[in-house]
Design an enzyme around this catalytic site. Sequence first.
Site, PDB file in Angstrom:
ATOM      1  N   HIS A  74       0.833  -1.213   0.000  1.00 13.95           N
ATOM      2  CA  HIS A  74       0.000   0.000   0.000  1.00 13.95           C
ATOM      3  C   HIS A  74       0.861   1.253   0.000  1.00 13.95           C
ATOM      4  O   HIS A  74       1.930   1.298   0.605  1.00 13.95           O
ATOM      5  CB  HIS A  74      -1.032  -0.005   1.131  1.00 13.95           C
ATOM      6  N   ASP A  76       0.068   4.367   1.066  1.00 11.85           N
ATOM      7  CA  ASP A  76      -0.085   5.378   2.121  1.00 11.85           C
ATOM      8  C   ASP A  76       0.638   4.975   3.397  1.00 11.85           C
ATOM      9  O   ASP A  76       0.945   3.803   3.617  1.00 11.85           O
ATOM     10  CB  ASP A  76      -1.567   5.613   2.426  1.00 11.85           C
ATOM     11  N   ASP A 113       6.168   1.028   6.977  1.00 15.13           N
ATOM     12  CA  ASP A 113       4.838   0.471   6.720  1.00 15.13           C
ATOM     13  C   ASP A 113       4.125   1.447   5.787  1.00 15.13           C
ATOM     14  O   ASP A 113       3.679   2.492   6.225  1.00 15.13           O
ATOM     15  CB  ASP A 113       4.085   0.310   8.037  1.00 15.13           C
ATOM     16  N   GLU A 143      -4.967   2.331   2.886  1.00 11.21           N
ATOM     17  CA  GLU A 143      -4.974   1.095   3.667  1.00 11.21           C
ATOM     18  C   GLU A 143      -5.066   1.387   5.160  1.00 11.21           C
ATOM     19  O   GLU A 143      -5.678   0.640   5.905  1.00 11.21           O
ATOM     20  CB  GLU A 143      -3.705   0.290   3.370  1.00 11.21           C
ATOM     21  N   GLU A 144      -4.431   2.478   5.594  1.00 10.40           N
ATOM     22  CA  GLU A 144      -4.324   2.737   7.035  1.00 10.40           C
ATOM     23  C   GLU A 144      -5.628   3.226   7.652  1.00 10.40           C
ATOM     24  O   GLU A 144      -5.731   3.331   8.869  1.00 10.40           O
ATOM     25  CB  GLU A 144      -3.210   3.760   7.302  1.00 10.40           C
TER      26      GLU A 144
HETATM   27 ZN   LIG Z   1       0.696  -1.394   6.349  1.00 10.60          ZN
END
Ligand SMILES: [Zn+2]
Length: 342
Positions: A74, A76, A113, A143-144
């Site tokens: 992802h 973001d 991440d 995603e977050e």
């Molecule tokens: Zn992640």
Amino acid sequence: MNSHLLTLQPACFWKHFAKLLEIPHETGHEQALAEYVIQVAKQNSLSAIKDELHNVIVYKPGNPNRSTVILQSHLDMVCEKTPNSQHDFQADPIATQINGDWLETNGTTLGADNGFGVALMLALLEEQNQNWGSLELLFTTQEETTMAGAKAVDPTWLSGNYLINLDGARLNRITIGSAGAQDVDLLLPIQRTQPPQQAWQLEIKGLQGGHSGVDIHRPRANAIKLITEILLPVCEKINLVDLAGGNAHNAIPNQATAIFGWVEANSANQAKLQSLIDQTLKTWQKREPNLVIELNQTSDARPALSIESQNNLLSLLSELPHGVLTQHPKLPKTVMTSNNLA
Ligand SMILES: [Zn+2]
């Protein structure tokens, strides 16, 4: 700024991660990073598609006798910073330094991440000497927060037989299966009366916090819970003006602030509050060694909550569960259900 990363191996990975640090990519603002992915694909003569939500797919043809594999990451990142950081996540590159085996930032999240997954996929995209099957490199957005990007991916983009998601939290481990999550937003109506004569600020800070999906089982304090536990026993002696804590639904709150005035500013009431603060510090000093609780006079002209509103708020925060709710009945040390009060 991050030129030290260009000396690290594998260089094909670190050059992209260094570039990612220069492109702001908070959740909901992934367009610039999506365009960087498209640019790398074009430079490598690979076809790529971007949709309205800035999801991107890049197709890398490979050995037709082998399975097509979908790789996903992802675009973001969670943008968190220390209270005194001047960093602007919409504009500033993230500065890093190497400290031993660690890559560190100056009071901001790094975006590993899922920047590591994104950079890894960009490195694979450029790999020349492969004899793999075809790759479908899928970069999703938001995603977050809501997974809005992944939910909106056009299924016809994908034909692969396998999907490997590169958003894992542990080195050298493959996770099979996944967990669900649900957000609950609570809205408590309040009424206000009049401002206290003198406002005080109670601040809790220095807690470890962490990611609620990874660290919820660890013996860490939740700042909202701590401040509630301190205030509830003196509930009838204070007029609460404001209570705030936490930064994100998936971050364990590491700071909280309450503004209040005294119903009667006598030394007995103040001593009672101080003893509650001391007790909290003592209870947590081993597990949260950097915990700081400060009580200072402040200027705040806002009216206080009514007694009923204040009682409702503190009782609610006291009753709401935080932490592990159930463990898996068969798998040892595996959390089944947990809640992050944030
Ligand atoms: Zn992640």
